[in-house]
Design a protein around this motif. Sequence first.
Motif, short mmCIF file in Angstrom:
data_model
loop_
_atom_site.label_atom_id
_atom_site.label_comp_id
_atom_site.label_asym_id
_atom_site.label_seq_id
_atom_site.Cartn_x
_atom_site.Cartn_y
_atom_site.Cartn_z
N ARG A 231 -0.76 -15.46 11.49
CA ARG A 231 0.00 -16.53 12.11
C ARG A 231 -0.85 -17.77 12.35
O ARG A 231 -0.37 -18.91 12.24
CB ARG A 231 0.58 -16.03 13.44
CG ARG A 231 1.46 -17.04 14.16
CD ARG A 231 2.62 -17.49 13.30
NE ARG A 231 3.36 -18.61 13.90
CZ ARG A 231 4.23 -19.37 13.25
NH1 ARG A 231 4.48 -19.13 11.96
NH2 ARG A 231 4.85 -20.35 13.86
N GLU A 232 -2.13 -17.58 12.66
CA GLU A 232 -3.01 -18.72 12.91
C GLU A 232 -3.13 -19.61 11.68
O GLU A 232 -3.09 -20.85 11.78
CB GLU A 232 -4.39 -18.22 13.35
CG GLU A 232 -5.30 -19.30 13.89
CD GLU A 232 -6.61 -18.74 14.45
OE1 GLU A 232 -7.41 -19.54 14.96
OE2 GLU A 232 -6.83 -17.51 14.38
N ALA A 233 -3.25 -19.00 10.51
CA ALA A 233 -3.34 -19.77 9.26
C ALA A 233 -2.01 -20.45 8.96
O ALA A 233 -1.98 -21.62 8.51
CB ALA A 233 -3.75 -18.85 8.12
N GLU A 234 -0.90 -19.76 9.21
CA GLU A 234 0.42 -20.34 8.94
C GLU A 234 0.67 -21.57 9.81
O GLU A 234 1.17 -22.59 9.33
CB GLU A 234 1.49 -19.28 9.20
CG GLU A 234 2.89 -19.73 8.82
CD GLU A 234 3.91 -18.62 8.97
OE1 GLU A 234 5.13 -18.95 9.00
OE2 GLU A 234 3.50 -17.44 9.05
N GLU A 235 0.29 -21.48 11.08
CA GLU A 235 0.48 -22.62 11.98
C GLU A 235 -0.37 -23.82 11.57
O GLU A 235 0.09 -24.97 11.64
CB GLU A 235 0.13 -22.20 13.41
CG GLU A 235 1.15 -21.24 14.02
CD GLU A 235 0.74 -20.78 15.40
OE1 GLU A 235 -0.41 -21.08 15.82
OE2 GLU A 235 1.55 -20.11 16.08
#
Length: 424
Positions: A231-235
């Motif tokens: 999720r960190e990379a997606e955000e």
Amino acid sequence: MFETRFISLFSGKRKGTGVILASVMLVLFLAGCGGGSAPAPAPEAASEDMTEMAEAAPEADTEAAPIEEEIRITTENTRVGICLSRSDNGDNARLLVELRQALALRGFLPENLYVREMTGSRSAQERQVEELLEEGCSLFIVSAVSDKRIPGIADTITQGGAQVVFVNCEPGPEETARWEEEQMPCVWIGTTYARKLACQMSILYDYSGTERGIDFNGDGHVGAVLVGGGREAEEALEEAAGDMGTKLEILGETDSEDFQEISDYMQQIINERRKEVELVLCSTEKSCQAAADGVQLRHRLVGRDILVIGTDAHEDTCTAIINKLMSGSVFTDFYEQASLTACAAKDLIEGNQTEKEIPGVIFKVTEENAQEVLDELWNTREAAEEAAAAAASAEAAGEAATEAAEGSTEAAGEAATEAAADKN
């Protein structure tokens, strides 16, 4: 009358002996009763006698013995224990080369650096720390074999009265918060994944400013595949796409760390989505190499119809960027890393280090600077290999000298024994 009766008891055959013995007993009896004894000296006379004795005695040294000053800890007398984990990519070997020089520039003496052999064993590294504490090391530089062992290592070192700088490992926010709360003399020099993501996004911004941009197929959005990062990379991607005035579509995601699985996954998703796949974002160097392998096997051209961006660049990654098999990566500057470590070490022993986290220096690697970074990596690798060979040679020479000395001593002993035997 008592005296007369006492003496008469000893009359008879041994009269002479009895008289002598009775006389002695009488003297003792009278002394005990106070009879016949000399009067005790008056207080004034006693005082005069004591004064005369004091004057006659040699003068005592009235000055108190000087209190030994506590030894002040400085860079010149601090023993530094260095325990680095063994790394396949050579990070710590390169760091050690630069670290020796950086510590020397900060005043640490080479003979006070106690460097242990790099290991991949957690228990072996813990033993190294305990041994170095026993040898008097008051400052440590540690690259933990496992991040999970950092709390235990930090406790062992600080409870032993020493201080520690952690590098090329990641203790995590909870552990650094514990150091702050308990006022532990521990420092971490490193880079969070968030900072690496920001560097990867910088590479995307650079490509978005080119004539082709990052929407290679012209459908109005960027189709991305995430290899790790979650999720960190997606955000981070969503925010960057918005800043660049385009939309983002996540086409697929895998958390696999297996090279072949990642390569197969990339081939599969490219077969399914074809030109929709325009960006592959990877969270590690190995996963990026695996993704680039899958992209190459599907005959997609990096930089023209797809971008492959990774992190933690080393020799193979730089070579792949030069050969247009990858679009870019993130590099940890080990020169600056060594300098920051030496500065933190000096500040710790001088009581000036208050921060528990010091950001490492990272920068993006693209086609523009990949060759320069590659040259630096190779030069430092050669220096590390030469240093390791020199250390091994010195150790072998020391062992040979010890064996020769032992042999000489033994031969001399045998010769002395033979000479003694011949003499007899």
